[in-house]
Design an enzyme around this catalytic site. Structure first.
Site, PDB file in Angstrom:
ATOM      1  N   GLY A  26       0.784  -1.224   0.000  1.00 22.00           N
ATOM      2  CA  GLY A  26       0.000   0.000   0.000  1.00 22.00           C
ATOM      3  C   GLY A  26       0.818   1.276   0.000  1.00 22.00           C
ATOM      4  O   GLY A  26       0.360   2.307  -0.476  1.00 22.00           O
ATOM      5  N   ASP A  27       2.038   1.211   0.563  1.00 24.27           N
ATOM      6  CA  ASP A  27       2.944   2.367   0.539  1.00 24.27           C
ATOM      7  C   ASP A  27       4.354   1.830   0.321  1.00 24.27           C
ATOM      8  O   ASP A  27       5.243   2.007   1.152  1.00 24.27           O
ATOM      9  CB  ASP A  27       2.839   3.155   1.835  1.00 24.27           C
ATOM     10  CG  ASP A  27       3.588   4.486   1.769  1.00 24.27           C
ATOM     11  OD1 ASP A  27       3.999   4.889   0.662  1.00 24.27           O
ATOM     12  OD2 ASP A  27       3.775   5.115   2.826  1.00 24.27           O
ATOM     13  N   PHE A  28       4.539   1.174  -0.813  1.00 28.82           N
ATOM     14  CA  PHE A  28       5.763   0.427  -1.085  1.00 28.82           C
ATOM     15  C   PHE A  28       6.870   1.369  -1.545  1.00 28.82           C
ATOM     16  O   PHE A  28       7.280   1.391  -2.697  1.00 28.82           O
ATOM     17  CB  PHE A  28       5.485  -0.644  -2.145  1.00 28.82           C
ATOM     18  CG  PHE A  28       6.514  -1.729  -2.222  1.00 28.82           C
ATOM     19  CD1 PHE A  28       6.600  -2.694  -1.228  1.00 28.82           C
ATOM     20  CD2 PHE A  28       7.389  -1.790  -3.292  1.00 28.82           C
ATOM     21  CE1 PHE A  28       7.554  -3.702  -1.302  1.00 28.82           C
ATOM     22  CE2 PHE A  28       8.348  -2.798  -3.374  1.00 28.82           C
ATOM     23  CZ  PHE A  28       8.430  -3.753  -2.383  1.00 28.82           C
ATOM     24  N   SER A  29       7.359   2.163  -0.603  1.00 24.00           N
ATOM     25  CA  SER A  29       8.393   3.153  -0.897  1.00 24.00           C
ATOM     26  C   SER A  29       9.748   2.659  -0.402  1.00 24.00           C
ATOM     27  O   SER A  29       9.848   1.737   0.416  1.00 24.00           O
ATOM     28  CB  SER A  29       8.061   4.494  -0.231  1.00 24.00           C
ATOM     29  OG  SER A  29       8.240   4.395   1.168  1.00 24.00           O
TER      30      SER A  29
END
Length: 270
Positions: free
Chosen positions: A196-199
């Site tokens: 979902g927030d694959f940073s």
């Protein structure tokens, strides 16, 4: 670019049951992220392992509660921070977690240019592992229809930070982002279990491999491009060739540009 993503701070007031666990720790405040919450690293002066404390109020407290649930579920499949203690009041939430050892992917890419290709390969392997988790085993929905409803609520409540949009949307309003997303719909879903927030700041590297991830509050079933879009956008800070390398190693020859654009626009609203 400053590799130091945190700064020292004083001891922060916390519920008694958490404060008692943290006596003697040095407090450092994380300076990365736009979630609205605050993340502290607790460094022990006695040689014990580090801990992390995430704090938020109101809507952010709800997000922290959600993250706690997702951490406990995702731990069945891969390395994530373990929940040490969780306290929730009507207005606030405190989540105390263990530290995942390693250095963030961002820091490794920034400090070791000669290692960038190998690291991108490792990130692709890790993402394939995450996306291979059986969808029918995941109880959390993070699909774009659900997140669009959340985004609309954030716009209406005035919670979107329009000054933090990516450079290509500098000067846009949240409504303009919303309208641009609508023009890209409908999308044919390709559901997998996503982070979902694959940073790069949410991936931990040790001995050349991604050994775990953090910031799991958006984990759930969604289109795989939710993760692909954010990671590819992060890589623009380094070298466009890294994007091509990542896609090849992940297994995509021709990326869906509409999906990439849609998920980048969606991310602006959170």
């Amino acid at each position: 670019m400053d590799l130091n993503r945190e700064q020292t701070c004083g001891v922060v007031s916390a519920p008694l049951e958490i404060a008692a666990m943290l006596t003697g720790y040095e407090w450092l405040c994380n300076t990365v992220g736009e979630s609205g919450g605050t993340v502290y690293r607790l460094r022990s002066k006695e040689g014990a392992s580090d801990l992390y404390l995430k704090y938020g109020r109101d809507a952010v407290a709800d997000e922290i509660s959600t993250e706690m649930e997702r951490l406990n579920w995702l731990a069945r499949y891969m390395t994530v921070p373990a929940v040490v203690h969780f306290t929730r009041t009507p207005d606030e939430a405190w989540l105390l977690m263990t530290a995942v050892p390693g250095t963030t992917a961002y820091q490794v890419l920034q400090a070791h240019p000669d290692y960038q290709l190998a690291l991108v390969d490792a990130i692709a392997r890790f993402l394939r592992q995450l996306h291979a988790i059986p969808v029918n085993e995941c109880p959390f929905n993070s699909g774009h229809a659900y997140r669009l409803s959340c985004a609309r609520a954030r716009i209406d409540a005035g919670l979107v930070d329009e000054g933090d949009f990516d450079e290509e949307r500098d000067g846009w309003t949240a409504e303009q982002v919303w309208e641009a997303m609508q023009r890209l719909l409908p999308l044919t879903p390709d559901p997998v279990v996503t982070h979902g927030d694959f940073s790069l700041d949410n991936l931990l590297i040790k001995d050349g491999e991604v050994i775990g991830c953090i910031d799991t509050g958006r984990v759930g079933i969604a289109d795989r491009y939710q993760d692909l879009a954010i990671l590819l956008n992060c890589l623009t800070e380094f070298d466009a060739a890294l994007q091509e390398r990542f896609l090849k190693q992940y297994g995509i020859d021709e990326p869906d540009q509409d999906k990439l654009q849609f998920h980048l626009l969606l991310d602006e609203l959170f």
